[in-house]
Design an enzyme around this catalytic site. Structure first.
Site, PDB file in Angstrom:
ATOM      1  N   PRO A 188       0.768  -1.248   0.000  1.00  0.00           N
ATOM      2  CA  PRO A 188       0.000   0.000   0.000  1.00  0.00           C
ATOM      3  C   PRO A 188       0.797   1.296   0.000  1.00  0.00           C
ATOM      4  CG  PRO A 188       0.001  -0.984   2.189  1.00  0.00           C
ATOM      5  CD  PRO A 188       0.749  -1.936   1.304  1.00  0.00           C
TER       6      PRO A 188
ATOM      7  N   ASP B 184       1.672   1.032 -11.766  1.00  0.00           N
ATOM      8  CA  ASP B 184       0.558   1.910 -11.403  1.00  0.00           C
ATOM      9  C   ASP B 184       1.074   3.153 -10.697  1.00  0.00           C
ATOM     10  OD1 ASP B 184      -1.428   0.322 -12.337  1.00  0.00           O
ATOM     11  OD2 ASP B 184      -2.114  -0.397 -10.388  1.00  0.00           O
TER      12      ASP B 184
ATOM     13  N   LYS C 183      -3.370   5.549 -13.355  1.00  0.00           N
ATOM     14  CA  LYS C 183      -4.719   6.097 -13.547  1.00  0.00           C
ATOM     15  C   LYS C 183      -4.984   7.036 -12.387  1.00  0.00           C
ATOM     16  CE  LYS C 183      -6.366   2.156 -15.965  1.00  0.00           C
ATOM     17  NZ  LYS C 183      -7.117   1.002 -16.140  1.00  0.00           N
TER      18      LYS C 183
ATOM     19  N   GLY D 212      -0.476  -1.278  -6.977  1.00  0.00           N
ATOM     20  CA  GLY D 212      -0.490  -0.879  -5.565  1.00  0.00           C
ATOM     21  C   GLY D 212      -1.363  -1.813  -4.743  1.00  0.00           C
ATOM     22  N   GLY D 213      -1.033  -1.949  -3.463  1.00  0.00           N
ATOM     23  CA  GLY D 213      -1.826  -2.808  -2.580  1.00  0.00           C
ATOM     24  C   GLY D 213      -1.700  -4.257  -2.999  1.00  0.00           C
TER      25      GLY D 213
ATOM     26  N   ILE E 272      -7.438  -6.823  -5.622  1.00  0.00           N
ATOM     27  CA  ILE E 272      -8.494  -6.042  -4.957  1.00  0.00           C
ATOM     28  C   ILE E 272      -8.703  -4.715  -5.693  1.00  0.00           C
ATOM     29  CG2 ILE E 272      -9.212  -4.942  -2.785  1.00  0.00           C
ATOM     30  CD1 ILE E 272      -9.101  -7.944  -2.501  1.00  0.00           C
TER      31      ILE E 272
ATOM     32  N   THR F 259      -3.078  -5.543   0.874  1.00  0.00           N
ATOM     33  CA  THR F 259      -4.041  -4.571   0.352  1.00  0.00           C
ATOM     34  C   THR F 259      -4.122  -3.369   1.304  1.00  0.00           C
ATOM     35  OG1 THR F 259      -6.256  -4.307  -0.546  1.00  0.00           O
ATOM     36  CG2 THR F 259      -6.090  -5.628   1.443  1.00  0.00           C
TER      37      THR F 259
ATOM     38  N   MET G 275     -11.720   3.785  -2.745  1.00  0.00           N
ATOM     39  CA  MET G 275     -12.073   4.762  -3.796  1.00  0.00           C
ATOM     40  C   MET G 275     -13.308   5.581  -3.417  1.00  0.00           C
ATOM     41  SD  MET G 275     -11.507   2.566  -7.285  1.00  0.00           S
ATOM     42  CE  MET G 275     -12.283   1.080  -6.732  1.00  0.00           C
TER      43      MET G 275
HETATM   44  N1  SAH Z   1      -5.297  -2.762  -5.319  1.00  0.00           N
HETATM   45  C1  SAH Z   1      -5.367  -1.720  -4.336  1.00  0.00           C
HETATM   46  C2  SAH Z   1      -6.626  -0.895  -4.464  1.00  0.00           C
HETATM   47  C3  SAH Z   1      -6.735  -0.131  -5.759  1.00  0.00           C
HETATM   48  S1  SAH Z   1      -8.164   0.896  -5.799  1.00  0.00           S
HETATM   49  C4  SAH Z   1      -5.239  -2.322  -2.945  1.00  0.00           C
HETATM   50  O1  SAH Z   1      -5.265  -3.540  -2.803  1.00  0.00           O
HETATM   51  O2  SAH Z   1      -5.102  -1.574  -2.002  1.00  0.00           O
HETATM   52  C5  SAH Z   1      -7.472   2.429  -5.249  1.00  0.00           C
HETATM   53  C6  SAH Z   1      -8.006   2.776  -3.874  1.00  0.00           C
HETATM   54  O3  SAH Z   1      -7.330   2.018  -2.880  1.00  0.00           O
HETATM   55  C7  SAH Z   1      -7.779   4.220  -3.460  1.00  0.00           C
HETATM   56  O4  SAH Z   1      -8.782   5.071  -3.973  1.00  0.00           O
HETATM   57  C8  SAH Z   1      -7.859   4.125  -1.952  1.00  0.00           C
HETATM   58  O5  SAH Z   1      -9.183   4.053  -1.486  1.00  0.00           O
HETATM   59  C9  SAH Z   1      -7.196   2.772  -1.706  1.00  0.00           C
HETATM   60  N2  SAH Z   1      -5.761   2.925  -1.397  1.00  0.00           N
HETATM   61  C10 SAH Z   1      -4.721   2.437  -2.095  1.00  0.00           C
HETATM   62  N3  SAH Z   1      -3.559   2.735  -1.489  1.00  0.00           N
HETATM   63  C11 SAH Z   1      -3.884   3.434  -0.377  1.00  0.00           C
HETATM   64  C12 SAH Z   1      -3.136   4.021   0.673  1.00  0.00           C
HETATM   65  N4  SAH Z   1      -1.806   3.974   0.722  1.00  0.00           N
HETATM   66  N5  SAH Z   1      -3.818   4.679   1.634  1.00  0.00           N
HETATM   67  C13 SAH Z   1      -5.166   4.757   1.631  1.00  0.00           C
HETATM   68  N6  SAH Z   1      -5.915   4.212   0.685  1.00  0.00           N
HETATM   69  C14 SAH Z   1      -5.292   3.546  -0.305  1.00  0.00           C
END
Ligand code: SAH
Length: 290
Positions: A26, A49, A72, A104-105, A109, A134, A186
């Site tokens: 994250p 990303d 994006k 990311g994350g 997800i 995530t 999101m």
């Molecule tokens: N695949 C990612 C999510 C992608 S959707 C995951 O597993 O985390 C993108 C959304 O994820 C963002 O709008 C936010 O709500 C959340 N997000 C991703 N990274 C974040 C972070 N470091 N801090 C807070 N929210 C995060």
């Protein structure tokens, strides 16, 4: 006895390259997995990303590898079209390259992994999926909010509400009454609508909510209040992207168990897609990647 290791990275041995759909975690670069690091070290091309720490790219991608930004940014309506990302992935793999598609994350997800998997299967390109932390789990841990703390909640749901038709009225009714912890991805920009819906269907006004900005990064900031206080405390605030919303009784634990001491908020950790100096020409990524 050392057991065989099912998770070992297997590089492609044919003419075709291989694609690693890889999670970066994250934000905190130390939350990446060992396996993802191995994949990055082998990569000829990394398609990344926006919500990926630059530190990860600097630390683990070889100097000879090509890094392509395919980020994006929904709020700014900037995005690399998914078909172009798919084309890039298969183009490089079919040239025999090792490709890391870095997300990311976690990779699955709220991501477009399905389109990318379909592209790989359609083109008979070998792949592996490397999972990760995530943001819901990262945010909860770094904010001291155990998502299913005993006595508070027995389940957690990952949701999103970025436009009005993603959650049905019937489901809102259920969400307002559940004791499950709700995590909205999101949805920081639409949080007022989320609270309004839950209030309409009778959520207990003492239930707490947290917005965790830039979770696990050095700029993480956590805002909390209960449903009743939302209008006076948080309504109308613009949260820095990315932010995550956690709703449920467990949020009350933040006050006692928060441990992060570096909450120096205000700056943006992830570069904006449009502001990145390595910005990849969005209008024609395939051409510009060559
Ligand atoms: N695949 C990612 C999510 C992608 S959707 C995951 O597993 O985390 C993108 C959304 O994820 C963002 O709008 C936010 O709500 C959340 N997000 C991703 N990274 C974040 C972070 N470091 N801090 C807070 N929210 C995060």
């Amino acid at each position: 006895m050392i057991l065989p290791h099912s998770g070992a990275l297997k590089l492609s041995n044919g003419n075709c390259g291989k694609v690693y759909l890889t999670a970066a975690g994250p934000g905190d670069p130390d939350l990446i997995t060992v396996k993802a690091v191995e994949a990055l070290r082998c990569a000829d091309v990394v398609l990344t990303d926006r919500l990926v720490s630059e530190v990860i790219l600097h630390r683990y991608v070889s100097a000879t590898a090509e890094i392509i930004y395919v980020g994006k940014e929904c709020r700014k309506k900037i995005s690399t079209p998914q078909t172009e990302i798919n084309n890039l992935i298969s183009k490089y793999a079919l040239e025999g390259k090792t490709v890391v598609r870095l997300k990311g994350g976690d990779v699955s997800i709220f991501s477009n992994i399905l389109d990318e998997l379909q592209e790989l299967v359609n083109n008979n390109i070998p792949y592996e999926i490397i999972p990760g932390v995530t943001s819901a789990l990262g945010a909860a841990a770094y904010a001291g909010i155990p998502l299913t703390a005993r006595g508070y909640s027995t389940a957690v749901r990952f949701l999103t509400y970025y436009k009005s038709d993603v959650v049905t009225e019937c489901y809102w009714k259920e969400l307002a009454k559940t004791s499950d912890t709700l995590v909205f991805y999101m949805s920081a920009a639409t949080i007022a609508d989320v609270i309004e819906k839950l209030t309409t269907y009778g959520i207990d006004a003492n239930v707490q909510l947290a917005v965790v900005e830039q979770a696990t990064t050095c700029f993480q900031k956590t805002y909390t209040c209960n449903i009743y206080e939302f209008t006076s405390k948080l309504k109308g605030r613009k949260f820095i992207s990315p932010s995550l919303v956690i709703i449920g009784k467990v949020v009350a634990l933040h006050e006692q168990f928060k441990w992060l001491t570096n909450e120096s908020a205000g700056k943006q950790y992830f570069a904006s897609v449009s502001g990145s100096k390595n910005i990849y020409e969005l209008s024609n990524p395939v051409k510009n990647a060559i």
